[in-house]
Design an enzyme around this catalytic site. Structure first.
Site, short mmCIF file in Angstrom:
data_model
loop_
_atom_site.label_atom_id
_atom_site.label_comp_id
_atom_site.label_asym_id
_atom_site.label_seq_id
_atom_site.Cartn_x
_atom_site.Cartn_y
_atom_site.Cartn_z
N LEU A 15 0.83 -1.21 0.00
CA LEU A 15 0.00 0.00 0.00
C LEU A 15 0.86 1.26 0.00
O LEU A 15 0.34 2.37 -0.03
CB LEU A 15 -0.92 0.00 1.23
N SER A 16 2.20 1.08 0.02
CA SER A 16 3.08 2.24 0.07
C SER A 16 2.87 3.21 -1.10
O SER A 16 2.83 4.43 -0.88
CB SER A 16 4.54 1.80 0.13
N THR A 63 10.86 -3.80 1.34
CA THR A 63 10.00 -4.76 2.02
C THR A 63 10.53 -6.18 1.85
O THR A 63 11.62 -6.38 1.28
CB THR A 63 8.52 -4.55 1.58
N LYS A 67 14.88 -6.73 3.51
CA LYS A 67 15.15 -5.80 4.62
C LYS A 67 16.52 -6.04 5.28
O LYS A 67 17.14 -5.09 5.75
CB LYS A 67 14.05 -5.89 5.67
N ASP A 103 9.99 1.09 11.09
CA ASP A 103 8.88 0.26 11.60
C ASP A 103 8.66 0.44 13.10
O ASP A 103 7.53 0.61 13.56
CB ASP A 103 9.14 -1.23 11.31
N GLY A 129 9.24 -12.08 14.34
CA GLY A 129 9.69 -11.79 12.98
C GLY A 129 10.26 -10.38 12.89
O GLY A 129 10.53 -9.75 13.92
N ALA A 131 9.00 -7.45 12.07
CA ALA A 131 8.24 -6.34 12.68
C ALA A 131 8.35 -6.40 14.20
O ALA A 131 8.56 -5.38 14.87
CB ALA A 131 6.79 -6.41 12.23
N TYR A 224 -2.95 -4.84 9.56
CA TYR A 224 -3.80 -3.69 9.20
C TYR A 224 -4.85 -4.02 8.15
O TYR A 224 -5.70 -3.18 7.84
CB TYR A 224 -2.94 -2.49 8.74
N GLY A 245 -3.58 -1.60 13.24
CA GLY A 245 -2.25 -1.46 12.63
C GLY A 245 -2.11 -0.30 11.65
O GLY A 245 -1.02 -0.07 11.11
P1 NAP Z 1 7.78 -12.25 9.49
O1 NAP Z 1 9.13 -11.71 9.69
O2 NAP Z 1 7.51 -13.23 8.40
O3 NAP Z 1 7.31 -12.90 10.90
C1 NAP Z 1 6.09 -13.60 11.01
C2 NAP Z 1 5.77 -13.87 12.48
O4 NAP Z 1 4.46 -14.46 12.54
C3 NAP Z 1 6.72 -14.87 13.16
O5 NAP Z 1 6.85 -14.54 14.52
C4 NAP Z 1 5.95 -16.19 12.98
O6 NAP Z 1 6.27 -17.16 13.96
C5 NAP Z 1 4.55 -15.71 13.22
N1 NAP Z 1 3.54 -16.62 12.67
C6 NAP Z 1 3.23 -16.81 11.36
N2 NAP Z 1 2.24 -17.72 11.26
C7 NAP Z 1 1.95 -18.12 12.52
C8 NAP Z 1 1.00 -19.05 13.07
N3 NAP Z 1 0.17 -19.75 12.29
N4 NAP Z 1 0.94 -19.19 14.41
C9 NAP Z 1 1.75 -18.48 15.21
N5 NAP Z 1 2.67 -17.59 14.77
C10 NAP Z 1 2.76 -17.42 13.43
O7 NAP Z 1 6.71 -11.07 9.24
P2 NAP Z 1 6.78 -9.54 9.74
O8 NAP Z 1 7.45 -8.71 8.71
O9 NAP Z 1 7.29 -9.53 11.13
O10 NAP Z 1 5.23 -9.14 9.70
C11 NAP Z 1 4.29 -9.71 10.61
C12 NAP Z 1 2.92 -9.05 10.39
O11 NAP Z 1 2.99 -7.68 10.69
C13 NAP Z 1 2.40 -9.13 8.94
O12 NAP Z 1 1.01 -9.38 8.99
C14 NAP Z 1 2.63 -7.74 8.40
O13 NAP Z 1 1.68 -7.36 7.41
C15 NAP Z 1 2.44 -6.91 9.66
N6 NAP Z 1 3.17 -5.63 9.60
C16 NAP Z 1 2.46 -4.50 9.82
C17 NAP Z 1 3.12 -3.29 9.78
C18 NAP Z 1 2.33 -2.03 9.99
O14 NAP Z 1 2.85 -0.97 9.64
N7 NAP Z 1 1.15 -2.08 10.57
C19 NAP Z 1 4.51 -3.22 9.54
C20 NAP Z 1 5.22 -4.42 9.35
C21 NAP Z 1 4.53 -5.63 9.39
P3 NAP Z 1 7.46 -18.23 13.68
O15 NAP Z 1 8.74 -17.52 14.02
O16 NAP Z 1 7.14 -19.35 14.59
O17 NAP Z 1 7.38 -18.61 12.22
#
Ligand code: NAP
Length: 279
Positions: A15-16, A63, A67, A103, A129, A131, A224, A245
């Site tokens: 969405l950026s 993204t 990163k 972030d 992860g 974020a 979000y 979010g």
């Molecule tokens: P990431 O690095 O891929 O990390 C994913 C995280 O989710 C890990 O902790 C993973 O756990 C966990 N996870 C995934 N599936 C799961 C499940 N079924 N049960 C339990 N835990 C699960 O992703 P990220 O970049 O951190 O982003 C995470 C979320 O934040 C995304 O939805 C993204 O859209 C959102 N986000 C929002 C913003 C914002 O501005 N609002 C900014 C950045 C990200 P494991 O380590 O066990 O795999």
């Protein structure tokens, strides 16, 4: 024309472009800057940065999955990006390539926007992860009282805790989902930072049983899309203060916009542009 991109793989869901283009247009900068999504392969990353060095490209929002990888191409890495070991922002200035991560501050700013006081508070983050890591580090830089982290893969939470201990000399209490009930009963703020609950994959699902949520808790879900996740619906039903979010998304983008253009970001315009897409 100064060319700015959001680079990733995949990137078309980002969405950026919506919020950056709305901001550029609002400030009459759309003749000076362009902002587009660019799908890159890993082997194209270095040549992208070379084009920034040659002044063909000006900057980029970065993204998944670039990163971490992007850091090796930067000349100057900010304190936040260094601590997180990941950047979501690169830009050229005075012939140098800068890497930064917005972030964590985006999340902090969205909490402040909802009148949340962080100093002295106990916070639980679900997830480890990219974020979650950015948020954890920014929260600790804000002098919260204590930080708890739960992750499905416990070893990831533990390695994040070790990194924080080594780099910031702060202790993090880690646990598994079995500790969820106890940890929630101890904290003031719960931040959900996993991808569970997202539209298209797991909309309507929450990792946190509704009965654990209570009226003294502040609950931020960084997912979000949808804005009103199952977690936030449960939290609201139980009387908790809820924050979606959207604020984090806008504020991380607003800080990028200011680095890219040296102009104050029109936050309300950026927010409106995203709401038009998400609602
Ligand atoms: P990431 O690095 O891929 O990390 C994913 C995280 O989710 C890990 O902790 C993973 O756990 C966990 N996870 C995934 N599936 C799961 C499940 N079924 N049960 C339990 N835990 C699960 O992703 P990220 O970049 O951190 O982003 C995470 C979320 O934040 C995304 O939805 C993204 O859209 C959102 N986000 C929002 C913003 C914002 O501005 N609002 C900014 C950045 C990200 P494991 O380590 O066990 O795999």
């Amino acid at each position: 024309m100064k060319r700015i991109y959001v680079i990733g793989n995949p990137v078309k869901q980002s969405l950026s472009p919506v919020m950056h283009n709305a901001a550029l247009k609002h400030l009459g900068l759309d003749k000076m800057y362009s902002y587009e999504a660019l799908h890159l392969r890993s082997e194209e990353l270095q040549s992208f940065v070379n084009k920034m060095r040659n002044r063909k490209f000006h900057a980029a929002s970065v993204t998944i999955p670039f990163k971490e990888e992007i850091l090796q191409y930067a000349d100057i890495i900010s304190k936040e990006a260094e601590l997180i070991q990941a950047a979501n922002t690169i830009y050229s200035k005075n012939g140098m390539i800068y890497a930064h991560n917005t972030d964590g501050q985006g999340c902090i700013q969205s909490l402040f926007d909802s009148d949340v006081i962080l100093k002295g508070k106990k916070v639980l983050i679900i997830g480890s992860g990219g974020a979650a890591k950015a948020i954890a580090i920014s929260l600790l830089l804000e002098n919260i009282k204590s930080l708890f982290i739960i992750n499905r893969t416990i070893s990831r939470a533990e390695s994040l805790s070790h990194e924080i201990n080594n780099n910031l000399h702060k202790t993090v209490i880690t646990g598994s989902f079995q500790d969820l009930s106890q940890f929630i009963s101890e904290v003031d703020i719960l931040i959900h930072a996993t991808s569970v609950g997202m539209k298209g994959t797991s909309e309507g699902i929450s990792l946190i049983p509704s009965s654990y949520l209570h009226k003294y808790l502040i609950v931020l879900d960084i997912v979000y899309n949808p804005m009103n996740t199952a977690l936030l619906i449960d939290a609201e039903k139980n009387g908790a203060k809820t924050i979606n979010g959207l604020g984090m998304l806008i504020y991380q983008g607003a800080e990028q916009f200011e680095l890219f253009t040296n102009k104050k970001a029109p936050v309300e315009i950026m927010k409106k542009s995203i709401l038009e897409v998400l609602e």
